[in-house]
Design a protein around this motif. Structure first.
Motif, short mmCIF file in Angstrom:
data_model
loop_
_atom_site.label_atom_id
_atom_site.label_comp_id
_atom_site.label_asym_id
_atom_site.label_seq_id
_atom_site.Cartn_x
_atom_site.Cartn_y
_atom_site.Cartn_z
N LEU A 136 0.81 -1.22 0.00
CA LEU A 136 0.00 0.00 0.00
C LEU A 136 0.84 1.27 0.00
O LEU A 136 0.31 2.37 -0.11
N ARG A 137 2.13 1.12 0.12
CA ARG A 137 3.03 2.26 0.26
C ARG A 137 2.92 3.27 -0.87
O ARG A 137 3.07 4.47 -0.66
N ALA A 138 2.64 2.81 -2.09
CA ALA A 138 2.60 3.71 -3.25
C ALA A 138 1.27 4.44 -3.41
O ALA A 138 1.18 5.37 -4.21
N VAL A 139 0.25 4.05 -2.66
CA VAL A 139 -1.06 4.71 -2.77
C VAL A 139 -0.93 6.13 -2.23
O VAL A 139 -0.43 6.35 -1.13
N LYS A 140 -1.38 7.11 -3.00
CA LYS A 140 -1.33 8.51 -2.58
C LYS A 140 -2.35 8.76 -1.46
O LYS A 140 -3.44 8.20 -1.49
N ILE A 141 -1.97 9.61 -0.50
CA ILE A 141 -2.86 9.95 0.61
C ILE A 141 -2.99 11.47 0.70
O ILE A 141 -1.99 12.18 0.82
#
Length: 132
Positions: A82-87
């Protein structure tokens, strides 16, 4: 027309927001912009939904029932899948302390509520274009 990434797939956004009036405004904007989107109104279950949905971006409220936006942000950044998902974090307070904490935990952007739809739209496109 659907907003699409470089892979031709529609951009997916997950809204994690417990306030219905804000969620309805976000739902309207996401539809108008052509994003595929879903919403969860509590922090509990958000990580599981993010894993299942694989959104391009999570619009994440800080103040949520059960599990805070900070905890969700931190869990996403610790998870290699999930690290690459933008927040994009949202808060009603908008203090510099909250902004620093959110960014330190790995948020890609921060917006204070109430926000102008134009400002939110610009931030969404900035983050999604960055990801492309």
């Amino acid at each position: 027309m659907a907003e699409r990434g470089d892979d031709g797939m529609a951009r997916r956004i997950l809204i994690v927001e417990d306030e219905d009036n804000i969620a309805m405004a976000l739902d309207f904007l996401m539809g108008r912009e052509g994003f595929e989107h879903a919403r969860i109104s509590t922090g509990a279950g958000a990580i599981d939904l993010i894993r299942d949905m694989r959104p391009d971006l999570v619009l994440l409220d800080i103040m949520l029932p059960e599990v805070s936006g900070y905890e969700i942000c931190e869990a996403m950044r610790l998870d290699p899948d999930l690290r690459a998902v933008k927040i994009l974090m949202m808060t009603a307070r908008g203090s510099s302390v909250e902004r620093r904490k959110g960014l330190a935990l790995g948020a890609d952007g921060f917006i204070a509520k109430p926000f102008e739809l134009k400002e939110l739209r610009a931030e969404l496109h900035r983050l999604l274009d960055e990801a492309a």
